[in-house]
Write a protein that holds these residues in place. Structure first.
Motif, PDB file in Angstrom:
ATOM      1  N   ALA A  19      -9.034  13.365   5.074  1.00 47.63           N
ATOM      2  CA  ALA A  19      -9.969  12.342   4.603  1.00 47.63           C
ATOM      3  C   ALA A  19     -10.394  11.432   5.753  1.00 47.63           C
ATOM      4  CB  ALA A  19      -9.335  11.532   3.484  1.00 47.63           C
ATOM      5  N   LEU A  20      -9.469  11.150   6.666  1.00 45.61           N
ATOM      6  CA  LEU A  20      -9.814  10.275   7.789  1.00 45.61           C
ATOM      7  C   LEU A  20     -10.593  11.021   8.862  1.00 45.61           C
ATOM      8  CD1 LEU A  20      -6.462   8.344   8.211  1.00 45.61           C
ATOM      9  CD2 LEU A  20      -8.505   7.663   6.966  1.00 45.61           C
ATOM     10  N   ARG A  21     -10.199  12.274   9.147  1.00 46.01           N
ATOM     11  CA  ARG A  21     -10.809  12.994  10.263  1.00 46.01           C
ATOM     12  C   ARG A  21     -12.231  13.436   9.979  1.00 46.01           C
ATOM     13  NH1 ARG A  21      -6.916  16.727  13.835  1.00 46.01           N
ATOM     14  NH2 ARG A  21      -5.214  15.239  14.111  1.00 46.01           N
ATOM     15  N   VAL A  22     -12.521  13.691   8.703  1.00 44.02           N
ATOM     16  CA  VAL A  22     -13.856  14.201   8.380  1.00 44.02           C
ATOM     17  C   VAL A  22     -14.923  13.199   8.777  1.00 44.02           C
ATOM     18  CG1 VAL A  22     -15.347  14.832   6.466  1.00 44.02           C
ATOM     19  CG2 VAL A  22     -13.035  15.671   6.543  1.00 44.02           C
ATOM     20  N   GLN A  23     -14.577  11.908   8.687  1.00 37.73           N
ATOM     21  CA  GLN A  23     -15.574  10.880   8.981  1.00 37.73           C
ATOM     22  C   GLN A  23     -15.969  10.891  10.450  1.00 37.73           C
ATOM     23  OE1 GLN A  23     -14.160   7.163   7.378  1.00 37.73           O
ATOM     24  NE2 GLN A  23     -13.142   8.238   5.707  1.00 37.73           N
ATOM     25  N   ALA A  24     -15.119  11.442  11.333  1.00 42.02           N
ATOM     26  CA  ALA A  24     -15.389  11.387  12.766  1.00 42.02           C
ATOM     27  C   ALA A  24     -15.919  12.711  13.313  1.00 42.02           C
ATOM     28  CB  ALA A  24     -14.113  10.993  13.503  1.00 42.02           C
TER      29      ALA A  24
ATOM     30  N   THR B 238      -9.598  16.334  -4.367  1.00 42.70           N
ATOM     31  CA  THR B 238     -10.333  16.481  -3.108  1.00 42.70           C
ATOM     32  C   THR B 238     -11.618  15.662  -3.143  1.00 42.70           C
ATOM     33  OG1 THR B 238     -10.866  18.604  -4.074  1.00 42.70           O
ATOM     34  CG2 THR B 238      -9.533  18.651  -2.137  1.00 42.70           C
ATOM     35  N   GLU B 239     -12.264  15.605  -4.301  1.00 40.90           N
ATOM     36  CA  GLU B 239     -13.525  14.854  -4.383  1.00 40.90           C
ATOM     37  C   GLU B 239     -13.276  13.385  -4.070  1.00 40.90           C
ATOM     38  OE1 GLU B 239     -16.987  12.807  -6.064  1.00 40.90           O
ATOM     39  OE2 GLU B 239     -14.984  12.624  -6.903  1.00 40.90           O
ATOM     40  N   THR B 240     -12.229  12.806  -4.660  1.00 38.36           N
ATOM     41  CA  THR B 240     -11.994  11.379  -4.432  1.00 38.36           C
ATOM     42  C   THR B 240     -11.570  11.124  -2.995  1.00 38.36           C
ATOM     43  OG1 THR B 240      -9.807  11.709  -5.360  1.00 38.36           O
ATOM     44  CG2 THR B 240     -11.445  10.724  -6.791  1.00 38.36           C
TER      45      THR B 240
ATOM     46  N   ALA C  27     -16.302  10.100   2.993  1.00 32.72           N
ATOM     47  CA  ALA C  27     -16.989  10.768   4.084  1.00 32.72           C
ATOM     48  C   ALA C  27     -18.308  11.383   3.634  1.00 32.72           C
ATOM     49  CB  ALA C  27     -16.088  11.849   4.666  1.00 32.72           C
ATOM     50  N   GLY C  28     -18.708  11.160   2.394  1.00 35.48           N
ATOM     51  CA  GLY C  28     -19.898  11.808   1.872  1.00 35.48           C
ATOM     52  C   GLY C  28     -19.539  13.225   1.486  1.00 35.48           C
ATOM     53  N   SER C  29     -19.376  13.492   0.197  1.00 30.18           N
ATOM     54  CA  SER C  29     -18.815  14.788  -0.207  1.00 30.18           C
ATOM     55  C   SER C  29     -19.791  15.927   0.034  1.00 30.18           C
ATOM     56  CB  SER C  29     -18.454  14.740  -1.680  1.00 30.18           C
ATOM     57  OG  SER C  29     -17.696  13.603  -1.937  1.00 30.18           O
ATOM     58  N   ALA C  30     -19.226  17.096   0.236  1.00 33.47           N
ATOM     59  CA  ALA C  30     -20.043  18.283   0.437  1.00 33.47           C
ATOM     60  C   ALA C  30     -20.439  18.878  -0.906  1.00 33.47           C
ATOM     61  CB  ALA C  30     -19.249  19.307   1.244  1.00 33.47           C
ATOM     62  N   ALA C  31     -21.326  19.885  -0.849  1.00 33.23           N
ATOM     63  CA  ALA C  31     -22.071  20.347  -2.022  1.00 33.23           C
ATOM     64  C   ALA C  31     -21.339  20.386  -3.363  1.00 33.23           C
ATOM     65  CB  ALA C  31     -22.695  21.686  -1.709  1.00 33.23           C
ATOM     66  N   PRO C  32     -20.345  21.261  -3.585  1.00 34.78           N
ATOM     67  CA  PRO C  32     -19.834  21.357  -4.951  1.00 34.78           C
ATOM     68  C   PRO C  32     -19.054  20.138  -5.386  1.00 34.78           C
ATOM     69  CG  PRO C  32     -18.779  22.963  -3.521  1.00 34.78           C
ATOM     70  CD  PRO C  32     -19.628  22.121  -2.665  1.00 34.78           C
ATOM     71  N   PHE C  33     -18.640  19.321  -4.414  1.00 34.06           N
ATOM     72  CA  PHE C  33     -17.944  18.099  -4.784  1.00 34.06           C
ATOM     73  C   PHE C  33     -18.927  16.984  -5.100  1.00 34.06           C
ATOM     74  CE2 PHE C  33     -14.800  19.973  -1.739  1.00 34.06           C
ATOM     75  CZ  PHE C  33     -14.006  20.474  -2.747  1.00 34.06           C
TER      76      PHE C  33
ATOM     77  N   PRO D 116     -10.556   4.626  -1.614  1.00 32.50           N
ATOM     78  CA  PRO D 116     -10.310   5.665  -0.612  1.00 32.50           C
ATOM     79  C   PRO D 116      -9.141   5.362   0.320  1.00 32.50           C
ATOM     80  CG  PRO D 116     -12.294   4.421  -0.093  1.00 32.50           C
ATOM     81  CD  PRO D 116     -11.847   3.973  -1.455  1.00 32.50           C
ATOM     82  N   ALA D 117      -8.709   4.095   0.384  1.00 34.94           N
ATOM     83  CA  ALA D 117      -7.666   3.751   1.349  1.00 34.94           C
ATOM     84  C   ALA D 117      -6.264   4.017   0.813  1.00 34.94           C
ATOM     85  CB  ALA D 117      -7.797   2.285   1.747  1.00 34.94           C
ATOM     86  N   VAL D 118      -6.100   4.062  -0.501  1.00 33.67           N
ATOM     87  CA  VAL D 118      -4.762   4.065  -1.078  1.00 33.67           C
ATOM     88  C   VAL D 118      -3.955   5.280  -0.654  1.00 33.67           C
ATOM     89  CG1 VAL D 118      -3.467   4.203  -3.237  1.00 33.67           C
ATOM     90  CG2 VAL D 118      -5.397   2.654  -3.037  1.00 33.67           C
ATOM     91  N   TYR D 119      -4.556   6.485  -0.863  1.00 31.81           N
ATOM     92  CA  TYR D 119      -3.805   7.722  -0.648  1.00 31.81           C
ATOM     93  C   TYR D 119      -3.457   7.937   0.827  1.00 31.81           C
ATOM     94  CZ  TYR D 119      -2.643  12.673  -1.471  1.00 31.81           C
ATOM     95  OH  TYR D 119      -2.015  13.884  -1.550  1.00 31.81           O
ATOM     96  N   PRO D 120      -4.439   7.873   1.756  1.00 29.87           N
ATOM     97  CA  PRO D 120      -4.078   8.056   3.178  1.00 29.87           C
ATOM     98  C   PRO D 120      -3.090   7.004   3.665  1.00 29.87           C
ATOM     99  CG  PRO D 120      -6.445   8.248   2.897  1.00 29.87           C
ATOM    100  CD  PRO D 120      -5.891   7.758   1.597  1.00 29.87           C
ATOM    101  N   ASN D 121      -3.264   5.750   3.246  1.00 29.13           N
ATOM    102  CA  ASN D 121      -2.341   4.704   3.682  1.00 29.13           C
ATOM    103  C   ASN D 121      -0.913   5.017   3.272  1.00 29.13           C
ATOM    104  OD1 ASN D 121      -4.100   3.147   5.015  1.00 29.13           O
ATOM    105  ND2 ASN D 121      -4.453   1.680   3.359  1.00 29.13           N
ATOM    106  N   ALA D 122      -0.757   5.543   2.066  1.00 29.43           N
ATOM    107  CA  ALA D 122       0.594   5.809   1.576  1.00 29.43           C
ATOM    108  C   ALA D 122       1.218   6.991   2.309  1.00 29.43           C
ATOM    109  CB  ALA D 122       0.558   6.071   0.079  1.00 29.43           C
ATOM    110  N   VAL D 123       0.390   8.017   2.593  1.00 28.12           N
ATOM    111  CA  VAL D 123       0.954   9.263   3.107  1.00 28.12           C
ATOM    112  C   VAL D 123       1.219   9.197   4.608  1.00 28.12           C
ATOM    113  CG1 VAL D 123       0.491  11.709   3.438  1.00 28.12           C
ATOM    114  CG2 VAL D 123      -0.085  10.624   1.279  1.00 28.12           C
ATOM    115  N   LEU D 124       0.261   8.610   5.348  1.00 30.03           N
ATOM    116  CA  LEU D 124       0.363   8.684   6.798  1.00 30.03           C
ATOM    117  C   LEU D 124       1.141   7.499   7.361  1.00 30.03           C
ATOM    118  CD1 LEU D 124      -3.274   9.782   7.584  1.00 30.03           C
ATOM    119  CD2 LEU D 124      -1.233  11.187   7.521  1.00 30.03           C
TER     120      LEU D 124
END
Lengths: 115, 539
Positions: free
Chosen positions: B203-208, B270-272, B277-283, B522-530
């Motif tokens: 989720a973080l890397r896609v933005q870059a 995955t969508e959330t 990062a702006g979701s891709a087509a099917p999401f 969007p911050a909750v899940y990455p903050n908790a995991v990483l």
């Protein structure tokens, strides 16, 4: 090297898709196997192709990551091979059961009028 | 004690794995021992899931820091090691799996469990795959657990054998094998571009990503979405579903009711995560929304056309998938909470419905014939083979069997079509209310389309259910089927749960709304995991 690799994947995936769409169960299972090979090579390629580089750190070579190839896709391929092998074996059993019960190897369990 | 509780998140995977392995080692003839072990393990999973649900909802003190439990296997930190993540959504899905699993297992103890070999171990492996798919925090393990649950489901779909099952099973296996290969391509592509499979880091890397890489990533995400849509039974990827579900034995079809929701769960997760990062087509909302509407439309046509109750139930599952897809794809985030409520209610309802229709149609002799054949084929002892009427000697027959069946059939119909007073109505009403509340801002058309689709699909369900119900219950030619308490109990339990869900709609909906809020932050899940140095806070 890249072009040969890409063509190999393309040929296997293409043949696999064509076979999967055929009406005989045996053709479908061979198609699935070919597709699985193509996918495994594709995963492997996603770790970038390198000649003469190993994935596991060797004390003699040192710890510079430039000397090594990416180990993750190779680990993924290993898992993928095992899983596709197991599911293909399982599909083979279903295939034989279908052949035995229906007396035909058509995927729908019965012959269509025109072939 | 405290250190033991740290390991709670991994237990829903380890417990069924060990139980399934142990059951494989015990001979099929030691029937009582095997069923006791399977039953105890499944009930223990229910207890575990409820504990995790209570901890995630802060009703019990958490043995870890923060609301979200992150379990690092082998104690390797997140981006490198494999993590299991228990947040509210995962806890809800775990509880749902364990509830439905317990009911289906108890139901199958009456007779289906003996219709073939290895039913109990496969059932445990199915639960393991489901639990793992809901818990895992990285993409490749999601694939692995998908494969575990699919491999078990292939075996279960064929349980009891017979021409119809093998025919449907062949298609089911082939479709899912191709989908699995697509999943691998997607995972490899995403790894090749971003260099990670951990969903939080993704989720973080896609933005870059650079624009070129971004295109490749979008292709990977699109393939991933297609895989999830196949699992979820979205049109036009769902032609295998009604046939397979109709052919599967009743308790198996009952527990399969949650399989399509694994696809929905993966899409939602995955969508959330990728939304920022702006979701891709099917999401992306639009595609999912219109795909959902098309699924509802095709499912409703199938409902109207269905001549047999089993196929009708399959199409009802498709409609509920379509409703969920449309609700998740709907613009904004207001519908996610009600969608979760709908998910729980529809899974419990359709699970119960698959079992009810088997009991209702018991007089059709083929099931009994089939059982006799498989008893012979596998050399198993039919427990009642020395009497002419096996059902009379096993357990206690319910005198008012027909009344019970009628009542449960009507309850399931109410649940699945969304009529009051059961939880199906609360779910559908809250979806409609949220959709209408969104209408004034911007384009009102999507809201009204969704309202129309929900109401019309409900109408189609009512028409078809009452048509087939009349034929089954009032045709007058059928004798009263004999039921056992072990069969009636779980079905009644599921329906009572739905009633409880309707009565406790306030607190339940609150839980779902908080779940939806934390999903869409969007911050909750990455903050908790990483950990802190990888972009999270480790809290």
């Amino acid at each position: 090297m890249e072009i040969v690799f890409a063509i190999a994947i393309g040929v296997m995936a293409g043949s696999g898709i064509w076979l999967v769409l055929r009406p005989r169960t045996f053709q479908v299972i061979i198609g699935l196997s070919l597709l699985a090979y193509a996918v495994n090579l594709f995963i492997f390629g996603m770790g970038r192709l390198r000649v003469g580089a190993v994935p596991v750190i060797d004390p003699l070579t040192g710890s510079n990551p430039d000397l090594y190839t990416d180990p993750v896709p190779q680990a993924l391929v290993l898992t993928a091979i095992v899983i596709s092998f197991a599911t293909t074996a399982l599909f083979l059993v279903v295939l034989l059961a279908s052949r035995g019960l229906n007396g035909t190897d058509h995927v729908d369990g019965q012959e269509t009028d025109r072939e | 004690m405290g250190s033991w509780l740290q390991h709670l998140p991994v237990l829903p995977i380890v417990l069924p794995l060990l139980t399934g392995a142990a059951l494989l080692l015990i001979s099929e003839t030691r029937h009582r021992l095997r069923t006791t072990i399977a039953l105890l393990a499944t009930l223990a999973q229910l207890l575990l899931a409820l504990t995790l649900l209570a901890i995630s909802g802060a009703h019990l003190p958490a043995p870890w820091n923060g609301e979200i439990a992150v379990y690092s296997l082998g104690n390797w930190a997140a981006p490198f090691g494999i993590v299991l993540v228990v947040d509210r959504l995962a806890a809800i899905m775990l509880t749902l799996t364990a509830t439905l699993g317990s009911a289906a297992l108890i139901y199958s103890l009456a007779r289906w469990e003996r219709a073939g070999v290895h039913y109990l171990p496969l059932f445990q492996f199915l639960l393991m795959g489901l639990n793992g798919a809901f818990l895992t925090g990285d993409l490749f393990n999601l694939f692995v657990f998908f494969e575990v649950l699919l491999a078990a489901s292939y075996g279960l779909a064929l349980h009891g054998s017979g021409v119809a099952r093998v025919k449907a099973g062949l298609h089911y296996v082939a479709v899912n094998l191709v989908a699995s290969l697509l999943f691998l391509v997607a995972a490899a592509l995403i790894y090749g571009v971003t260099g990670t499979l951990n969903m939080a880091e993704l989720a973080l890397r896609v933005q870059a990503l650079s624009p070129d890489d971004r295109t490749l990533f979008d292709i990977g995400a699109a393939l991933l979405g297609i895989v999830f849509l196949v699992k979820a039974g979205a049109w036009p990827l769902n032609f295998w579903l009604p046939t397979t579900y109709a052919a599967a034995s009743a308790p198996v079809a009952g527990v399969f009711a949650i399989l399509t929701k694994v696809g929905i769960y993966a899409l939602l997760r995955t969508e959330t995560l990728l939304h920022a990062a702006g979701s891709a087509a099917p999401f992306g909302g639009e595609w999912l929304y219109y795909g959902g509407l098309a699924t509802i439309a095709i499912g409703s046509l199938g409902i109207l056309a269905a001549q047999r109750l089993e196929r009708l139930a399959g199409f009802l599952v498709i409609v509920s998938s379509g409703t969920l897809l449309a609700a998740i794809g709907f613009r904004g985030t207001a519908l996610t909470g009600p969608a979760l409520f709908y998910l729980v209610s529809s899974v419990l309802g359709s699970g119960a419905f698959f079992m009810v229709i088997e009991m209702v149609q018991r007089n059709r002799a083929y099931a009994a014939d089939l059982l006799a054949v498989s008893f012979e084929a596998f050399g198993l002892q039919d427990p009642a083979s020395d009497t002419e009427h096996p059902d009379e000697t096993v357990g206690l027959p319910i005198p008012a069997a027909m009344a019970f069946l009628g009542l449960t059939f009507v309850s399931c119909a109410l649940l699945l079509t969304g009529l009051p007073p059961l939880s199906g109505f609360v779910a559908k009403f809250s979806l409609l209310a949220a959709a209408i509340a969104e209408a004034p801002g911007g384009n009102p058309l999507p809201s009204w389309l969704l309202v129309a689709a929900l109401l019309l699909s409900g109408l189609a369900g009512v028409i078809s259910l009452s048509r087939l119900g009349v034929r089954v219950f009032w045709s007058g030619e059928r004798s009263t089927p004999r039921l056992l308490w072990v069969e009636a109990g779980p079905v009644a339990g599921l329906i009572i749960l739905c009633t409880a869900l309707a009565l406790g709609a306030g607190p339940a909906m609150e839980y779902f709304m908080v779940t939806a809020e934390s999903l869409h932050n969007p911050a909750v899940y990455p903050n908790a995991v990483l950990p802190a140095d990888a972009g999270g806070t480790g809290k």
